[in-house]
Design a protein around this motif. Structure first.
Motif, mmCIF file in Angstrom:
data_model
loop_
_atom_site.group_PDB
_atom_site.id
_atom_site.type_symbol
_atom_site.label_atom_id
_atom_site.label_comp_id
_atom_site.label_asym_id
_atom_site.label_seq_id
_atom_site.Cartn_x
_atom_site.Cartn_y
_atom_site.Cartn_z
ATOM 1 N N ASP A 143 -21.579 -9.171 47.430
ATOM 2 C CA ASP A 143 -21.103 -10.027 46.413
ATOM 3 C C ASP A 143 -21.971 -9.485 45.096
ATOM 4 O OD1 ASP A 143 -20.540 -11.926 44.515
ATOM 5 O OD2 ASP A 143 -20.131 -13.362 46.098
ATOM 6 N N ALA A 144 -21.107 -9.144 43.935
ATOM 7 C CA ALA A 144 -21.789 -8.549 42.737
ATOM 8 C C ALA A 144 -22.209 -9.649 41.956
ATOM 9 C CB ALA A 144 -20.595 -8.025 41.958
ATOM 10 N N ARG A 145 -21.975 -11.008 42.228
ATOM 11 C CA ARG A 145 -22.618 -12.287 41.503
ATOM 12 C C ARG A 145 -23.980 -12.286 41.901
ATOM 13 N NH1 ARG A 145 -17.825 -16.079 42.650
ATOM 14 N NH2 ARG A 145 -18.110 -14.858 44.861
ATOM 15 N N LEU A 146 -24.194 -12.192 43.364
ATOM 16 C CA LEU A 146 -25.390 -12.300 44.260
ATOM 17 C C LEU A 146 -26.398 -11.162 43.542
ATOM 18 C CD1 LEU A 146 -24.443 -13.669 47.586
ATOM 19 C CD2 LEU A 146 -25.295 -14.947 45.481
ATOM 20 N N LYS A 147 -25.874 -9.797 43.517
ATOM 21 C CA LYS A 147 -26.594 -8.626 43.266
ATOM 22 C C LYS A 147 -27.303 -8.984 41.788
ATOM 23 C CE LYS A 147 -23.849 -5.309 45.396
ATOM 24 N NZ LYS A 147 -22.759 -4.028 45.223
ATOM 25 N N SER A 202 -17.948 -1.502 38.042
ATOM 26 C CA SER A 202 -16.917 -3.011 38.338
ATOM 27 C C SER A 202 -17.628 -4.162 38.545
ATOM 28 C CB SER A 202 -16.009 -2.462 39.576
ATOM 29 O OG SER A 202 -16.838 -2.146 40.768
ATOM 30 N N ASP A 203 -18.875 -4.130 39.292
ATOM 31 C CA ASP A 203 -19.595 -5.486 39.526
ATOM 32 C C ASP A 203 -20.064 -5.962 38.372
ATOM 33 O OD1 ASP A 203 -19.730 -4.911 42.096
ATOM 34 O OD2 ASP A 203 -21.476 -3.650 42.310
ATOM 35 N N LEU A 204 -20.337 -5.152 37.089
ATOM 36 C CA LEU A 204 -20.628 -5.697 35.962
ATOM 37 C C LEU A 204 -19.405 -6.218 35.154
ATOM 38 C CD1 LEU A 204 -22.943 -2.895 34.540
ATOM 39 C CD2 LEU A 204 -23.760 -5.343 35.487
ATOM 40 N N LEU A 205 -18.302 -5.679 35.157
ATOM 41 C CA LEU A 205 -17.130 -6.001 34.502
ATOM 42 C C LEU A 205 -16.667 -7.472 35.290
ATOM 43 C CD1 LEU A 205 -15.055 -5.617 32.382
ATOM 44 C CD2 LEU A 205 -13.813 -4.328 34.069
ATOM 45 N N ASN A 206 -16.503 -7.376 36.562
ATOM 46 C CA ASN A 206 -16.005 -8.750 37.350
ATOM 47 C C ASN A 206 -16.953 -9.877 36.885
ATOM 48 O OD1 ASN A 206 -13.572 -8.169 38.371
ATOM 49 N ND2 ASN A 206 -14.818 -6.267 39.761
ATOM 50 N N THR A 207 -18.126 -9.400 37.071
ATOM 51 C CA THR A 207 -19.188 -10.648 37.040
ATOM 52 C C THR A 207 -19.348 -11.388 35.708
ATOM 53 O OG1 THR A 207 -20.553 -9.617 38.783
ATOM 54 C CG2 THR A 207 -21.720 -11.521 37.729
ATOM 55 N N LEU A 208 -19.329 -10.647 34.579
ATOM 56 C CA LEU A 208 -19.484 -10.838 33.407
ATOM 57 C C LEU A 208 -18.243 -11.766 32.795
ATOM 58 C CD1 LEU A 208 -21.462 -8.261 31.600
ATOM 59 C CD2 LEU A 208 -22.346 -10.447 32.290
ATOM 60 N N THR A 209 -17.104 -11.107 33.321
ATOM 61 C CA THR A 209 -15.749 -11.811 33.158
ATOM 62 C C THR A 209 -15.641 -13.270 33.764
ATOM 63 O OG1 THR A 209 -14.591 -9.789 32.754
ATOM 64 C CG2 THR A 209 -13.462 -11.503 33.050
ATOM 65 N N TRP A 210 -16.092 -13.174 35.043
ATOM 66 C CA TRP A 210 -16.253 -14.480 35.588
ATOM 67 C C TRP A 210 -17.083 -15.493 35.151
ATOM 68 C CZ3 TRP A 210 -20.536 -16.175 38.501
ATOM 69 C CH2 TRP A 210 -20.446 -17.417 39.218
ATOM 70 N N VAL A 213 -12.659 -9.985 40.995
ATOM 71 C CA VAL A 213 -12.559 -10.206 42.555
ATOM 72 C C VAL A 213 -13.962 -9.774 42.890
ATOM 73 C CG1 VAL A 213 -11.572 -9.047 44.593
ATOM 74 C CG2 VAL A 213 -10.134 -9.321 42.432
ATOM 75 N N PHE A 214 -14.436 -10.324 44.124
ATOM 76 C CA PHE A 214 -15.755 -10.225 44.647
ATOM 77 C C PHE A 214 -15.707 -10.069 46.153
ATOM 78 C CE2 PHE A 214 -16.154 -12.802 40.967
ATOM 79 C CZ PHE A 214 -17.081 -12.149 40.036
ATOM 80 N N LYS A 215 -16.262 -9.075 46.622
ATOM 81 C CA LYS A 215 -16.613 -8.988 48.203
ATOM 82 C C LYS A 215 -17.740 -9.772 48.695
ATOM 83 C CE LYS A 215 -15.384 -3.949 48.090
ATOM 84 N NZ LYS A 215 -15.829 -2.714 48.406
ATOM 85 N N LYS A 216 -17.392 -10.407 49.635
ATOM 86 C CA LYS A 216 -18.469 -11.354 50.179
ATOM 87 C C LYS A 216 -18.828 -11.008 51.876
ATOM 88 C CE LYS A 216 -16.349 -15.265 47.598
ATOM 89 N NZ LYS A 216 -15.882 -16.516 47.922
ATOM 90 N N SER A 217 -19.969 -11.406 51.936
ATOM 91 C CA SER A 217 -20.501 -10.987 53.337
ATOM 92 C C SER A 217 -21.800 -11.783 53.646
ATOM 93 C CB SER A 217 -21.030 -9.711 53.369
ATOM 94 O OG SER A 217 -21.911 -9.025 54.609
#
Length: 213
Positions: free
Chosen positions: A3-7, A93-101, A184-188
């Motif tokens: 998850d990019a947000r958690l990273k 993509s992690d940065l783009l997704n997280t900051l947009t979210w 979109v975020f991958k979760k684990s």
């Protein structure tokens, strides 16, 4: 971690914790040992060594001036380890997704796009530099450091020109501010333990500092 947000949250919490105190830096080092890929979490061992030597020199100067140079060395080494982990684990993509979210379609997308382009440029520069060193070794196995200076200069010039080209392409396509995307975020389930551990380290560090002060 997936998850990019958690990273990004983990990087922020661990960086603040490591810089805040020696105890926090030691706890962050333990986190790095337990949850990172260790040597594979560094872009390059040589690059890490160069930064470590630079930090060591600054620490010696601080000790000479009767400042806490050893504390600085320990804290900045931990910060450097987390920076290396972030560089290898976080993608554009992690940065783009997280900051947009986090900040929305306008300011968030704008900040995410700029951050993503900058990170991608850094990684492209690093890859080009590695290929240039391989080419020099093939040409001369005993090349000197001074031969790398014009190579680095040319790579920097090319990187600046490419960034200018990208900005012109965006302008020609009518880009002004913000954008429209669905993050979109991958979760684990494996993200849970390192994330909780980093939050706990941060909270304990805050508690320690408040108590100490």
């Amino acid at each position: 971690m997936q998850d990019a947000r958690l990273k990004l949250l983990t990087v922020f919490l661990l960086s603040v914790t490591a810089f805040a105190s020696v105890a926090g830096a030691i706890a962050v080092f333990l986190w790095w040992v337990l949850f990172s890929k260790r040597r594979n979490s560094m872009p390059s061992v040589k690059v890490f060594a160069v930064f470590f030597v630079f930090i060591g020199i600054v620490s010696l100067i601080m000790e000479y001036r009767h400042l806490s140079g050893l504390s600085y060395l320990i804290r900045m080494t931990a910060v450097l380890l987390i920076a290396g982990w972030a560089y290898t684990e976080i993608s554009s993509s992690d940065l783009l997704n997280t900051l947009t979210w986090l900040f929305g379609q306008k300011a968030g997308f704008e900040a995410g796009l700029v951050s993503a382009i900058a990170l991608n440029r850094m990684k492209v520069f690093s890859a080009d530099y590695s290929r240039a060193k391989i080419a020099l070794k093939m040409k001369n196995s005993r090349y000197k450091l001074k031969e790398l200076i014009p190579v680095i200069g040319n790579l920097l010039i090319w990187s600046l020109r490419d960034s200018n080209y990208q900005s012109r392409v965006l302008a020609l396509r009518g880009y002004t501010l913000g954008g429209s995307m669905h993050p979109v975020f991958k979760k684990s389930k494996k993200d849970f333990i390192p994330s909780i551990f980093s939050i706990a380290i941060f909270l304990l560090s805050v508690f320690y500092l408040v108590t100490y002060l």
